[in-house]
Design a protein around this motif. Structure first.
Motif, PDB file in Angstrom:
ATOM      1  N   ASP A  80      18.928  46.333 -16.865  1.00 13.19           N
ATOM      2  CA  ASP A  80      18.883  45.134 -17.898  1.00 13.19           C
ATOM      3  C   ASP A  80      17.278  44.894 -17.780  1.00 13.19           C
ATOM      4  O   ASP A  80      16.980  43.942 -17.733  1.00 13.19           O
ATOM      5  CB  ASP A  80      19.365  43.397 -16.966  1.00 13.19           C
ATOM      6  CG  ASP A  80      20.366  43.663 -16.837  1.00 13.19           C
ATOM      7  OD1 ASP A  80      21.635  44.503 -17.406  1.00 13.19           O
ATOM      8  OD2 ASP A  80      21.123  43.379 -15.676  1.00 13.19           O
ATOM      9  N   GLY A  81      16.943  45.735 -18.338  1.00 13.46           N
ATOM     10  CA  GLY A  81      15.508  45.597 -19.143  1.00 13.46           C
ATOM     11  C   GLY A  81      14.088  45.727 -17.536  1.00 13.46           C
ATOM     12  O   GLY A  81      13.550  46.016 -17.663  1.00 13.46           O
ATOM     13  N   ALA A  82      14.280  45.303 -16.792  1.00 12.09           N
ATOM     14  CA  ALA A  82      13.939  45.366 -14.991  1.00 12.09           C
ATOM     15  C   ALA A  82      13.336  47.013 -15.187  1.00 12.09           C
ATOM     16  O   ALA A  82      14.898  47.245 -14.526  1.00 12.09           O
ATOM     17  CB  ALA A  82      13.979  44.935 -13.533  1.00 12.09           C
ATOM     18  N   GLU A  83      12.587  47.600 -14.071  1.00  9.18           N
ATOM     19  CA  GLU A  83      12.154  48.577 -13.245  1.00  9.18           C
ATOM     20  C   GLU A  83      12.890  48.472 -11.797  1.00  9.18           C
ATOM     21  O   GLU A  83      12.161  47.788 -11.452  1.00  9.18           O
ATOM     22  CB  GLU A  83      11.400  49.262 -13.495  1.00  9.18           C
ATOM     23  CG  GLU A  83      10.729  49.533 -14.743  1.00  9.18           C
ATOM     24  CD  GLU A  83       9.269  50.607 -14.786  1.00  9.18           C
ATOM     25  OE1 GLU A  83       9.463  51.208 -15.888  1.00  9.18           O
ATOM     26  OE2 GLU A  83       8.773  49.902 -13.822  1.00  9.18           O
ATOM     27  N   ARG A  84      13.720  49.044 -11.459  1.00  8.23           N
ATOM     28  CA  ARG A  84      14.043  48.335 -10.125  1.00  8.23           C
ATOM     29  C   ARG A  84      13.534  50.348  -9.072  1.00  8.23           C
ATOM     30  O   ARG A  84      14.416  50.919  -9.136  1.00  8.23           O
ATOM     31  CB  ARG A  84      15.257  48.837  -9.392  1.00  8.23           C
ATOM     32  CG  ARG A  84      16.329  47.389 -10.012  1.00  8.23           C
ATOM     33  CD  ARG A  84      17.795  47.229  -9.754  1.00  8.23           C
ATOM     34  NE  ARG A  84      17.479  46.245  -8.527  1.00  8.23           N
ATOM     35  CZ  ARG A  84      16.768  45.290  -7.635  1.00  8.23           C
ATOM     36  NH1 ARG A  84      16.085  44.810  -8.680  1.00  8.23           N
ATOM     37  NH2 ARG A  84      17.135  45.054  -6.360  1.00  8.23           N
ATOM     38  N   THR A 103      10.874  45.436  -7.773  1.00  5.40           N
ATOM     39  CA  THR A 103      10.798  45.140  -9.711  1.00  5.40           C
ATOM     40  C   THR A 103      10.208  44.813 -10.053  1.00  5.40           C
ATOM     41  O   THR A 103       9.073  44.625  -9.540  1.00  5.40           O
ATOM     42  CB  THR A 103      11.767  44.195  -9.958  1.00  5.40           C
ATOM     43  OG1 THR A 103      11.850  42.925  -9.610  1.00  5.40           O
ATOM     44  CG2 THR A 103      13.699  44.133  -8.632  1.00  5.40           C
ATOM     45  N   SER A 146       8.722  39.568 -11.781  1.00  2.00           N
ATOM     46  CA  SER A 146       9.375  40.678 -10.792  1.00  2.00           C
ATOM     47  C   SER A 146       9.446  40.907  -9.715  1.00  2.00           C
ATOM     48  O   SER A 146       8.414  39.840  -8.605  1.00  2.00           O
ATOM     49  CB  SER A 146       8.324  41.783 -10.812  1.00  2.00           C
ATOM     50  OG  SER A 146       8.020  42.207 -12.384  1.00  2.00           O
ATOM     51  N   GLU A 203      16.052  52.019 -14.445  1.00  4.19           N
ATOM     52  CA  GLU A 203      15.817  50.310 -15.062  1.00  4.19           C
ATOM     53  C   GLU A 203      17.273  49.698 -15.451  1.00  4.19           C
ATOM     54  O   GLU A 203      18.085  50.133 -15.542  1.00  4.19           O
ATOM     55  CB  GLU A 203      15.612  51.127 -17.076  1.00  4.19           C
ATOM     56  CG  GLU A 203      15.090  49.729 -17.418  1.00  4.19           C
ATOM     57  CD  GLU A 203      14.306  50.109 -18.677  1.00  4.19           C
ATOM     58  OE1 GLU A 203      15.123  49.218 -19.196  1.00  4.19           O
ATOM     59  OE2 GLU A 203      13.190  50.934 -19.052  1.00  4.19           O
ATOM     60  N   ASP A 217       8.928  43.778 -13.794  1.00  2.64           N
ATOM     61  CA  ASP A 217       9.965  42.800 -15.312  1.00  2.64           C
ATOM     62  C   ASP A 217       8.335  42.533 -16.004  1.00  2.64           C
ATOM     63  O   ASP A 217       7.906  41.865 -15.418  1.00  2.64           O
ATOM     64  CB  ASP A 217      10.653  42.276 -15.521  1.00  2.64           C
ATOM     65  CG  ASP A 217      11.511  41.660 -17.018  1.00  2.64           C
ATOM     66  OD1 ASP A 217      10.466  42.192 -17.920  1.00  2.64           O
ATOM     67  OD2 ASP A 217      12.721  41.907 -16.696  1.00  2.64           O
TER      68      ASP A 217
END
Length: 174
Positions: A130-134, A59, A66, A128, A61
């Motif tokens: 909740d604002g985080a890239e997975r 992740t 992250s 993406e 963020d």
């Protein structure tokens, strides 16, 4: 950063040993400093390396923590122990770019790399949430041995970001 020369390559799956941690980007040393421990553990267990040490960003963020792994591709499968785990990097198509320079200069390279992919119509194996890239698989491999070249401005770092599967194939689990 328009002088990057990315390529797209097919990669087979690759076993690796790793230590995982959630970190803020301004405290990245908390995971980076664990690479030496991992290298020592693998050496102590007679496990041959199958590539350069890397950081895998599960992740990203930039405003929070992250999930990052300090990892090393391996040619044998030892039993996990303590914080050290064994996994497999997924096969697939990866966009890659080679950067020579200090790790602190990677932000501009990553920005140019992502802009290149947009121009090429490539889609990352990333969602993406909740604002985080997975990410399905996003690697930052350190090809230069710091014992041989201590000047970080001369280090070679390869970025390898997995691309989304093409239509008609199954996508990896998120």
């Amino acid at each position: 950063m328009s002088d990057i020369e990315p390529t797209v390559v097919d990669r087979p799956e690759q076993p690796y040993a790793f230590i995982r941690r959630s970190v803020r980007m301004d405290a990245f040393g908390l995971i980076a400093d664990r690479l030496g421990e991992l290298i020592g553990w693998l050496d102590g267990h007679g496990v041959p390396f199958a590539g350069a040490p890397f950081f895998r960003f599960n992740t990203v963020d930039m405003a929070a923590e992250s999930e990052v792994e300090a990892g090393i591709p391996i040619a044998a499968l030892p039993a996990p122990e303590g914080d050290i785990q064994i996994g497999t990097l997924p096969a697939g198509r990866y966009a890659t770019v080679l950067h020579t320079g200090h790790p602190d200069t990677l932000f501009g390279v990553i920005t140019a790399f992502r802009a290149w992919a947009d121009r090429e119509g490539l889609v990352w194996d990333m969602k993406e949430i909740d604002g985080a890239e997975r990410w399905g698989c996003r690697l930052e491999s350190y090809l230069t041995d710091p014992r041989v070249e201590p000047d970080m401005n001369k280090w070679q770092i390869e970025l390898s970001f997995r691309l989304a599967d093409t239509p008609g194939t199954s996508a990896p689990a998120a």
